[in-house]
Design a protein around this motif. Sequence first.
Motif, short mmCIF file in Angstrom:
data_model
loop_
_atom_site.label_atom_id
_atom_site.label_comp_id
_atom_site.label_asym_id
_atom_site.label_seq_id
_atom_site.Cartn_x
_atom_site.Cartn_y
_atom_site.Cartn_z
N ALA A 1 0.83 -1.21 0.00
CA ALA A 1 0.00 0.00 0.00
C ALA A 1 0.87 1.25 0.00
O ALA A 1 0.65 2.17 -0.80
N VAL A 2 1.87 1.28 0.88
CA VAL A 2 2.64 2.50 1.01
C VAL A 2 3.56 2.69 -0.18
O VAL A 2 3.76 3.81 -0.66
N SER A 3 4.12 1.59 -0.73
CA SER A 3 5.01 1.80 -1.87
C SER A 3 4.22 2.22 -3.11
O SER A 3 4.69 3.05 -3.88
N ILE A 4 3.01 1.68 -3.28
CA ILE A 4 2.18 2.15 -4.40
C ILE A 4 1.83 3.62 -4.19
O ILE A 4 1.91 4.44 -5.12
N TYR A 5 1.51 3.92 -2.97
CA TYR A 5 1.14 5.30 -2.64
C TYR A 5 2.29 6.25 -2.94
O TYR A 5 2.11 7.29 -3.60
N GLY A 6 3.47 5.88 -2.50
CA GLY A 6 4.64 6.71 -2.76
C GLY A 6 4.88 6.88 -4.25
O GLY A 6 5.14 7.98 -4.75
N THR A 7 4.76 5.78 -5.00
CA THR A 7 5.03 5.83 -6.44
C THR A 7 4.03 6.74 -7.15
O THR A 7 4.40 7.62 -7.93
N VAL A 8 2.74 6.54 -6.86
CA VAL A 8 1.72 7.33 -7.55
C VAL A 8 1.84 8.80 -7.16
O VAL A 8 1.72 9.69 -8.01
N SER A 9 2.12 9.06 -5.87
CA SER A 9 2.25 10.46 -5.45
C SER A 9 3.41 11.13 -6.16
O SER A 9 3.31 12.27 -6.60
N LEU A 10 4.51 10.38 -6.29
CA LEU A 10 5.67 10.94 -6.95
C LEU A 10 5.37 11.25 -8.41
O LEU A 10 5.70 12.33 -8.92
N MET A 11 4.67 10.34 -9.08
CA MET A 11 4.31 10.56 -10.48
C MET A 11 3.39 11.76 -10.63
O MET A 11 3.56 12.59 -11.52
N PHE A 12 2.42 11.81 -9.75
CA PHE A 12 1.44 12.89 -9.79
C PHE A 12 2.14 14.25 -9.64
O PHE A 12 1.93 15.20 -10.38
N TRP A 13 3.00 14.30 -8.66
CA TRP A 13 3.73 15.52 -8.36
C TRP A 13 4.61 15.90 -9.54
O TRP A 13 4.65 17.04 -9.98
#
Lengths: 411, 486
Positions: free
Chosen positions: B171-183
């Motif tokens: 959950a957290v690694s997906i979250y980190g990845t998507v947040s990074l992409m979004f940003w």
Amino acid sequence: MAHGPRIVHLDQLVIRPGSGWARLPLIAGAVGFVFTIVSIVLARSSPESTKQFFHSWLVAVVFFLCIGLGCLFFVLIHHATKAGWGVVVRRLAENLACTVPVLAVLFIPVVALGMYDLFHWTHADAVAHDRLLQVKEPWLNETGFWIRTVIYFVVWSGLALYFRNASRRQDDSGDEALSRRMARFSPVAVAVFAVTLTFAGFDWLMSLEPHWYSTMFGVYFFAGTVVSAFAALTVLTLAFERSGHFRGVVTGEHFHDLGKLLFAFTVFWAYIAFSQFFLIWYANIPEETNWFLSRLHGTDHNPANWRAATMLLAIGHFAVPFFFLMPRTIKRNRTLLLIGALWMLAMHLWDVFWLVMPNLHREMTFSLLDLTSLLGVGGVFLATAGWLLSRGSLVPSRDPRLVESLAFENI
Amino acid sequence: MAQSQDNTQEPVAGRAPLIVGGYDFRSLTEAVAVPVERKTPIGWWFFFLPSLAMLGLFGVSIGWLFWEGTGIWGLNNPVNWGFAIVNFVFWVGIGHAGTLISAILFLFRQKWRTSINRAAEAMTIFAVMCALVFPGIHVGRVWVAYWMFPLPNQMDMWPNFRSPLIWDVFAVSIYGTVSLMFWYVGLIPDLATIRDRAKTRIKQIAYGIFALGWRGSHRNWLHYERAYLMLAGLATPLVLSVHSVVSMDFATAQLPGWHTTIFPPYFVAGAIFSGFAMVMTLMLICRVLFEMEDIITMRHLENMAKIMLLTGCMVGYAYGIEMFIAWYSGNPYEQFAFANRALGPYAWAYWIMVSCNVLTPQLFWFKKMRNHIGWLFISSILINIGMWFERFVIVTSSLHRDFLPANWDYYQATFWDFASLIGSFGLFFTMFCLFARFLPLVATAEVKTVLPEADPHQGEELVRVVPAGAGTEPAPQAAPAGGGGS
């Protein structure tokens, strides 16, 4: 791009005499009256039927109450967020919310008569031998139950009537101070609504199985309520457009938004329902699993019976609408959106049935009383809604944000 | 700078402006780009150097932990999970406001998000970084930290897929990845702007690489908008799922105080609550330091205060329902866990939590307090203290007195517990200082879309309403152009 502005004639936004809407209160009222009588007659035929009647009636009243309460929530949140897009459909929600006092009249006497048949915790002999019920007695006693129930209905009816009346007063006066007052009051109303709805869910539905408890239950009840309200609001808006009243008033943009909210709360319901089930399943504590076990197992004679009902809920209330309501095209297509909204209404009814009926039947069974109660309560509900709708403009005609709402586009 | 125009009063018809100070497209770009381009202001060092010192403390505390082992922490037998998990949950929670602002508020057409989403998303990424440190270091045998991941290995050892701890990893690694992409996707147009304005070769190349050859063409924008909408759609369920999974670390257990069904949405609400408090703290400082009071206006602060009030009430609701159901359950262990929480040895922590999280935001019912910069700052700090204590209360008060009184003990944090907590703030603030120095703090392209001149229908009458009884004479009543969204 030289086409001029869209012209909207406000004096046409009332129910026209001679249209089906004008006859709705009478027809629905007659249906409601007849089927209420039929239900009562059927209920008196045997003690089993009486018990069945109380449960069927509870399902029907709670189902329609959810629509009214969800619409009340929509009105409150609309004012609290100073929303613009939804002003054109807000009057419909204001009117549906005002069915709550009438549903209170259908709820209170029947449930009062049926207390013994509905709620195990009212059995004095059972309480005498059950430590848990003794511990819960300060909450689960008839006096407390009725004081709270009356409070819930008074609060909800008061809120619903206040917001409808203030909005209708604005139709006459155009007074902008009314908009400000509603916007200021609505956040407080949301807080009161949240607490009353939670405890109504605890009292009326969770306490049917008095040993069971779940902190999530209030949120679960809320999620289903909002789903049913958005479905009902969508159906009603589509119906007014089809009958010509809303032509040129609501556009694909409004349906798109209603569809998005219906979709969002369908997913929210699934999130809440799954979390509640999953945590109880995982920890596997007997006090809690009990409630789900009675919904996952039938009798030895027919073991898969309630399980099928639960599966239908999971698939029909989530998996199917999740994929069906997701595409943009479906939310902007009147026919497909109507199908989606009617489906969600049916699924919400199934949800309420699933919450109540395992209390009565170890094995899932349908009764004629389920249908007659639904038609009885539904008739009265529709008659009330139809009568309220016929009493004035179908949109808040002098709401300062009406033009913004009419001109609204999804971008 | 002159006193800003008050845009917190929403007119009943139409919308108050989101950006004040008479910005146009050009001056807005200037306002955002100049802080990146000018010489480092002295004030920045006042924030950066202490942060760096705290980061150094983090390094020391982790180094000592690796050398000496988890014995340096205050863990004891019933309380096997101490500050490490508390800090982890706290930091993951902080991140949630960024995702809510950039994804959910985007879908809800809350256009005021445009002024704060860039900084909030950056905050999300740094918070996730801080969070991820703790699962990595808390196991003691850090050299096998990779066992957390389902990697094929020579021992045929797999993590237990039924354990919520591995769901956390996902959950957290997906979250980190998507947040990074979004940003990052959101940053591209602004990076290109900085590249085009850059005066030195090094800057041109450095920003140029990360701008991915952005030319601002119609095709570029078309793809950009599509990617943004899709990422928003993907990030929306993540706002709910990540902290729900984190809550399951506790709620799947059978321990009273941990096992309760409301945990997933309650954790999500708390996460957004604390995240908004952190955004508030950061924005209050940044808008003054970078002279952006007219871009991050009082209205933005007031809207954030409203969300803090809402989520604070949700958290209060959850505390109340937990207490009620603990009593209603009739289960003596449940009843004890909650009585012990409010009245036992950790009562001090419980009441810090309640007063910071439930009472503090109640003042936001009053507009005066929502517009009071000093109170906004104080309350944002108090709320984050309260939300840290919430996790502390959940973890320690439930663990320290479990079913067997013979096992009861009191968890006392050590110096090194505090060092790693303070150190993680060092990591967070160091990263944020670097971000604020070298990257545009505000999403310029997005803020431009909320300026009045960006509205294609500006001043155009789209709908004309004919009032009842007016015959055929249409009353001119212009449709308000655009819409700010409150």
